[in-house]
Design an enzyme around this catalytic site. Structure first.
Site, mmCIF file in Angstrom:
data_model
loop_
_atom_site.group_PDB
_atom_site.id
_atom_site.type_symbol
_atom_site.label_atom_id
_atom_site.label_comp_id
_atom_site.label_asym_id
_atom_site.label_seq_id
_atom_site.Cartn_x
_atom_site.Cartn_y
_atom_site.Cartn_z
ATOM 1 N N LYS A 78 -18.183 11.543 6.245
ATOM 2 C CA LYS A 78 -17.265 12.234 7.173
ATOM 3 C C LYS A 78 -17.882 13.557 7.624
ATOM 4 O O LYS A 78 -18.501 14.270 6.819
ATOM 5 C CB LYS A 78 -15.923 12.469 6.470
ATOM 6 C CG LYS A 78 -14.837 13.040 7.378
ATOM 7 C CD LYS A 78 -13.503 13.139 6.627
ATOM 8 C CE LYS A 78 -12.391 13.672 7.515
ATOM 9 N NZ LYS A 78 -11.094 13.755 6.821
ATOM 10 N N SER A 153 -7.172 11.456 9.093
ATOM 11 C CA SER A 153 -8.227 11.966 9.930
ATOM 12 C C SER A 153 -9.595 11.317 9.712
ATOM 13 O O SER A 153 -10.438 11.375 10.608
ATOM 14 C CB SER A 153 -8.354 13.473 9.700
ATOM 15 O OG SER A 153 -8.723 13.755 8.370
ATOM 16 N N SER A 177 -5.421 11.450 4.545
ATOM 17 C CA SER A 177 -6.532 11.125 5.457
ATOM 18 C C SER A 177 -7.557 10.127 4.950
ATOM 19 O O SER A 177 -8.424 9.709 5.716
ATOM 20 C CB SER A 177 -7.256 12.399 5.866
ATOM 21 O OG SER A 177 -6.555 13.005 6.921
HETATM 22 N N1 GLN Z 1 -2.521 13.492 8.847
HETATM 23 C C1 GLN Z 1 -2.337 14.608 7.975
HETATM 24 C C2 GLN Z 1 -2.437 15.895 8.752
HETATM 25 O O1 GLN Z 1 -2.568 15.823 9.906
HETATM 26 C C3 GLN Z 1 -3.297 14.552 6.844
HETATM 27 C C4 GLN Z 1 -4.623 15.045 7.183
HETATM 28 C C5 GLN Z 1 -5.570 14.985 6.060
HETATM 29 O O2 GLN Z 1 -5.297 14.408 5.015
HETATM 30 N N2 GLN Z 1 -6.701 15.622 6.266
HETATM 31 O O3 GLN Z 1 -2.384 16.956 8.222
#
Ligand code: GLN
Length: 486
Positions: A78, A153, A177
């Site tokens: 990532k 994400s 995420s």
């Molecule tokens: N979708 C969640 C957010 O927007 C989680 C993001 C994440 O785990 N980095 O904060």
């Protein structure tokens, strides 16, 4: 031999038997990447030359008998994990040319293990989002249906594994995420216990919630990669000083008598009926294996999303203060004085979702609102953690859906932040409580979209969580991989 559809451990076996070389494996993946990337867009940077060099090194390690459990197996990373002199952008304009002067601890471990890095994967800007739609490089596509999101994400990492562009990948999970994209793309993803994996070199979003974890095609591969990633690191003050556990060794134990809790709050209104039926089938499968199914309540779960979006944004507003045009990345040309320069740099460099979070977090921390928002969110976080403590007195693991619905279409939620935030409704509690959680495929919907089932375990009980997942995977069988036409 078709290499790309094999699991990491199957490939490792072939390497040991000298039936294939790491160079051949990397070449097969690079070919696959070339073929499907125009459709999937999982990667934002490819490191082909370096991957081939690393493959040769791995082949030498295997020959010299200095190889370990994942030597020679390629991996995708990532783009919020620092890689020495390889662009690390968080898919944001503000650091789009950033070349880290050091490796994240997990990257050092991967390099030492002789795992070739194929490239850096797409993500929502600064890991804020659930669809990869906020990336400056454009979204990744869900390999099961190119009109749908792969989740986020860490959507690029998940799409890469599901599209067979990499056998393994790394992601980060602050509120879901890793698990949400794993669920939406039909693969396995783990968010470890807070402190199990070093965060050194992970570009911080919300430091008290962030954890790095693996994506894999199956539970065994994920267990092998987690074993490599886990361990104390003096460079991360929240890293736990623990003895190393081999999660792979522990798989395959009988789950007869295992107490599996089903939290009623996670099967409430609003959940897609096919998600519900697939997850209920998983629960039935565990029961058939001799597990005891116990209904449980986690009464404060309904406040998790609100607490999460206060804690995460508050921490983000502080963490992202460092992107000011002085130390890193983009710097505005409007720089007649320092305040003007800061303002314009940040206005030009951050996308709308990141700005929304910085504003929200700054507001929640500001004098006069701190007690009403931030402090209240922290108290709620404690109540959520206590719910889990109570539940784990009665059960060994908990089982829930990972997401309320299967993969949604592009544009469906990105105009409405709240609708997007709701896709984290089942995942944020684990981050707030610091406990491990993972997603694995439960089945496919009638439209052929993957559904994920989530397992929670008490802190540092990854072994029990993975063993449960392994049993479940056996019972469910593989859902296969998408027939991505090339
Ligand atoms: N979708 C969640 C957010 O927007 C989680 C993001 C994440 O785990 N980095 O904060």
């Amino acid at each position: 031999m078709e290499l790309i559809n094999k699991s990491a451990l199957e490939l490792r076996d072939l390497l040991d038997k000298r039936e294939v070389s790491s160079r051949e494996i990397v070449e097969a993946y690079l070919e696959r990447i070339e073929a499907v990337e125009p459709k999937v867009n999982s990667f934002v940077t490819l490191t082909k030359e370096q991957a081939l060099k690393d493959a040769d090194k791995a082949d030498k390690m295997i020959k010299d008998k200095t190889a370990t459990s994942l030597t020679g197996i390629p991996i995708a990373i990532k783009d919020n994990l620092c890689t020495y002199h390889v662009k690390t952008t968080c898919c944001s304009k503000i650091i789009k040319d950033f070349l880290p002067p050091y490796d994240a601890t997990v990257i050092t471990k991967i390099k030492e293990a002789g795992m070739p890095i194929l490239g850096k994967t797409n993500m929502d800007e600064f890991a804020m989002g659930s669809s990869t739609e906020t990336s400056i490089f454009g979204p990744s596509k869900n390999p099961w249906d190119l009109e749908r999101v792969p989740g986020g994400s860490s959507g690029g990492s998940a799409a890469a594994v599901a599209a067979m562009e990499a056998p393994l990948a790394l992601g980060s999970d602050t509120g879901g995420s890793i698990r949400q994209p794993a669920a939406l793309t039909g693969i396995v993803g783990i968010k470890p216990t807070y402190g199990l994996v070093s965060r050194y070199g992970l570009i911080a979003f919300a430091s008290s919630l962030d954890q790095i974890g693996p994506f894999a095609k199956n539970v065994s591969d994920a267990a092998a990669l987690l074993t490599l990633l886990a361990g104390h690191d003096r460079r991360d003050s929240t890293s736990l000083p623990l003895e190393k556990v081999d999660y792979l060794q522990n798989l395959g134990q009988d789950i007869k008598g295992l107490r599996v809790g089903v939290p009623v709050e996670f099967f409430a209104e609003g959940i897609d009926p096919e998600v519900e039926s697939n997850v209920k089938n998983s629960i039935k499968a565990l029961e058939e294996f001799g597990a005891e199914i116990i209904e449980i309540s986690l009464p404060h779960s309904e406040y998790a999303l609100a607490a999460y979006y206060l804690v995460a944004t508050a921490e983000a507003s502080s963490n992202l203060a460092r992107f000011d045009g002085v130390r890193y990345g983009h710097r505005s040309k409007e720089d007649r004085d320092s305040v003007t320069m800061f303002k314009h740099t940040r206005a030009e460099g951050f996308g709308p979702e990141v700005k929304r979070r910085i504003i929200l977090g700054t507001y929640a921390l500001s004098s006069g609102f701190y007690d009403a928002y931030y402090l209240k969110a922290l108290k709620t976080r404690t109540l959520i953690k206590q719910d889990f403590d109570e539940a784990f007195k009665k059960v060994d693991v908990l089982i829930t859906p990972t997401t309320p619905s299967p993969a949604f279409k592009f544009g469906e939620k990105n105009k409405d932040p709240l609708a997007m935030y709701l896709s984290d409704i089942f995942t944020t509690t684990a981050n707030l409580a610091g406990i491990p959680a993972m997603s694995l495929p439960a089945g496919l919907t009638s439209e052929g979209l993957p559904v994920g089932v989530q397992i929670f375990a008490p802190a540092l009980k990854e072994d029990i969580m993975l063993n449960t997942a392994y049993a479940l995977e056996k019972a469910i069988g593989s859902i296969g991989f998408p027939a991505l036409e090339v």
